[in-house]
Scaffold this active site. Structure first.
Site, PDB file in Angstrom:
ATOM      1  N   LYS A  48       6.901   0.110  -7.743  1.00  0.00           N
ATOM      2  CA  LYS A  48       7.328   1.445  -7.292  1.00  0.00           C
ATOM      3  C   LYS A  48       6.921   1.654  -5.827  1.00  0.00           C
ATOM      4  CE  LYS A  48       2.998   3.499  -8.942  1.00  0.00           C
ATOM      5  NZ  LYS A  48       2.370   4.352  -9.978  1.00  0.00           N
ATOM      6  N   ARG A 149      -0.594  14.603 -17.258  1.00  0.00           N
ATOM      7  CA  ARG A 149       0.467  14.533 -16.250  1.00  0.00           C
ATOM      8  C   ARG A 149       1.767  14.341 -17.028  1.00  0.00           C
ATOM      9  NH1 ARG A 149      -0.089  10.052 -11.527  1.00  0.00           N
ATOM     10  NH2 ARG A 149       1.030   8.849 -13.069  1.00  0.00           N
ATOM     11  N   TYR A 283      -4.982  13.683  22.444  1.00  0.00           N
ATOM     12  CA  TYR A 283      -4.771  15.122  22.237  1.00  0.00           C
ATOM     13  C   TYR A 283      -6.048  15.860  21.831  1.00  0.00           C
ATOM     14  CZ  TYR A 283       0.287  14.223  22.140  1.00  0.00           C
ATOM     15  OH  TYR A 283       1.564  13.866  22.438  1.00  0.00           O
ATOM     16  N   MET A 331       1.310  10.560  17.096  1.00  0.00           N
ATOM     17  CA  MET A 331       2.449  10.139  16.278  1.00  0.00           C
ATOM     18  C   MET A 331       2.766   8.651  16.448  1.00  0.00           C
ATOM     19  SD  MET A 331       6.335  11.626  16.183  1.00  0.00           S
ATOM     20  CE  MET A 331       5.819  13.303  15.873  1.00  0.00           C
TER      21      MET A 331
HETATM   22  C1  LIG Z   1       1.453   3.368 -10.568  1.00  0.00           C
HETATM   23  C2  LIG Z   1       1.384   3.130 -12.001  1.00  0.00           C
HETATM   24  C3  LIG Z   1       0.802   1.943 -12.498  1.00  0.00           C
HETATM   25  C4  LIG Z   1       0.075   0.966 -11.623  1.00  0.00           C
HETATM   26  O1  LIG Z   1      -1.137   1.565 -11.199  1.00  0.00           O
HETATM   27  P1  LIG Z   1      -2.245   0.694 -10.420  1.00  0.00           P
HETATM   28  O2  LIG Z   1      -3.465   1.523 -10.473  1.00  0.00           O
HETATM   29  O3  LIG Z   1      -1.716   0.520  -9.030  1.00  0.00           O
HETATM   30  O4  LIG Z   1      -2.330  -0.584 -11.132  1.00  0.00           O
HETATM   31  C5  LIG Z   1       0.857   1.714 -13.856  1.00  0.00           C
HETATM   32  N1  LIG Z   1       1.452   2.598 -14.689  1.00  0.00           N
HETATM   33  C6  LIG Z   1       1.992   3.753 -14.240  1.00  0.00           C
HETATM   34  C7  LIG Z   1       2.604   4.699 -15.205  1.00  0.00           C
HETATM   35  C8  LIG Z   1       1.964   4.062 -12.896  1.00  0.00           C
HETATM   36  O5  LIG Z   1       2.496   5.201 -12.466  1.00  0.00           O
END
Ligand SMILES: *Cc1c(COP(=O)(O)O)cnc(C)c1O
Length: 394
Positions: A48, A149, A283, A331
């Site tokens: 992801k 969550r 800055y 930036m």
């Molecule tokens: C991001 C994520 C993972 C991987 O998490 P890590 O801590 O990077 O290994 C696994 N399962 C779900 C549902 C996630 O959102």
């Protein structure tokens, strides 16, 4: 064209302002190390967020070449992009888990992407898409075992399972996965861990008692993959560990787990100049030269993912020596106080690397900025070209 530099890491491409080098050999080695550690369960390579900034398609291909048969993404769009890049269902199962109403359910079905369902609204949209496309769905039901969550609350679980089983009996879908996610697996011994293990076991017992025969039950992210064997079930879902960073930095660094950071970030000094004492830098003048010195201009800034919180603190290595960001990160650029040193303009500035040659790491940047290494690597901007080394796939 690249050459080796003094620290042994691959050098910046000639003429490049900045570059993120992605060591795909390290990625494959990390997967091998993880596979050795979990021996048994399958491995899902979590790609992801553009593979945590490393490039989703390249990393996914490499992970598949290294034997991963599952890929995980948050959004369906990320999953579809992998299929569009030619990673077909014959090569890898892909699960995506972050759906919103009106999402691309039909496309996901046509592309044989596994979908996560956390609530009845999602099941309803999925079933409408199944009827529309005539393609039956592969579903992973997600239970909230305590993270608070995504996932279905345990009190709603029986209804969700029963509804999914009714659709399965009609041939509309198959419940192939039962799963959940940890809240604090990165804090071994945290009381939530055992509570979540127990809650997951109860959710599995209910679903299996009701007749679900899952291909995979899965719960473990990177910290659980490394530290909690009883959470491995049939499939583990490492993200960060695959990219070679430690998800439990207070317990051990990457090398302690047989891992090696995959990304290094390098830039090239754009200016080196002398400055008198008492000179404000960048800055707001949050840094003032303590005496006559030399200043180096590093041409990356917060638009490239160098956090503004790194102002006056982020570490860099130039010619084997550490310096810190002087003044605010802007930036597009920041300044380091070279303390009288005069590296040539064009000299490489290593922001972070594997750490194996004494250079700063993404973990160091996370600590300097009051965040975690996850956020450092994930936010490296699209203006920074990725250069891939050590890959076995195109
Ligand atoms: C991001 C994520 C993972 C991987 O998490 P890590 O801590 O990077 O290994 C696994 N399962 C779900 C549902 C996630 O959102």
């Amino acid at each position: 064209m690249t050459t080796a530099n003094t620290t042994g890491t691959a050098a910046l491409t000639t003429g490049a302002r900045a570059e993120a080098t992605i060591d795909l050999g390290a990625l494959r080695d990390n997967l091998a190390a993880l596979r050795e550690r979990v021996a048994g369960p399958e491995l899902m390579a979590v790609v992801k967020a553009d593979a945590y900034g490393h490039g989703a398609v390249r990393c996914a291909r490499e992970a598949v070449a290294a034997g991963a048969r599952w890929l995980g993404t948050a959004t369906p769009e990320e999953a579809l992009a992998l299929r569009a890049a030619g990673i077909g269902p014959d090569r890898a199962r892909i699960l995506c888990w972050l759906w919103t109403p009106g999402g691309p359910w039909q496309e996901a079905l046509r592309q044989r992407i596994d979908v996560s369902v956390s609530g009845r609204w999602a099941l309803a949209e999925l079933l409408a898409a199944v009827r529309e496309t005539g393609v039956s769905a592969r579903v992973h039901l997600k239970v909230d075992t305590g993270l608070g969550r995504n996932g279905c609350q345990p009190h709603d679980w029986p209804d969700l399972v029963d509804e999914a089983l009714r659709a399965q009996a009609e041939g509309l879908l198959e419940v192939v996965g039962l799963w959940s996610h940890f809240a604090a697996a990165d804090e071994p011994g945290h009381p939530s861990i055992q509570a979540q293990l127990d809650s997951f076991a109860a959710a599995l017992a209910f679903a299996e008692g009701a007749g679900v025969r899952p291909e995979v039950r899965h719960l473990a992210n990177s910290p659980a993959t490394l530290t909690l064997p009883q959470s491995h079930y049939d499939l583990v879902r490492p993200g960060l560990a695959m990219y070679g960073l430690s998800p439990v930095p207070d317990l051990g660094g990457p090398a302690d787990y047989g891992l090696r950071p995959v990304m290094s970030l390098t830039a090239r000094l754009a200016l080196v100049k002398s400055a008198p004492g008492g000179h404000g830098v960048s800055y707001g003048h949050h840094y003032t030269t303590p005496g006559p010195t030399t200043l180096g201009l590093v041409p990356v800034g917060y638009a490239d993912g160098v956090p503004r919180h790194a102002s006056n603190t982020g570490p860099v290595q130039i010619g084997g020596k550490w310096y810190r960001v002087a003044g605010r990160v802007a930036m597009d650029q920041f300044v380091v106080d070279l303390g009288g040193d005069t590296p040539g303009v064009g000299t490489e500035v290593l922001l972070f690397g594997s750490g194996e040659h004494g250079e700063p790491t993404a973990e160091d940047w996370g600590r300097a900025c009051g965040t975690i290494s996850y956020e450092i690597i994930t936010r490296i901007g699209s203006r920074v070209p990725r250069r891939y080394v050590g890959g076995v796939t195109a």
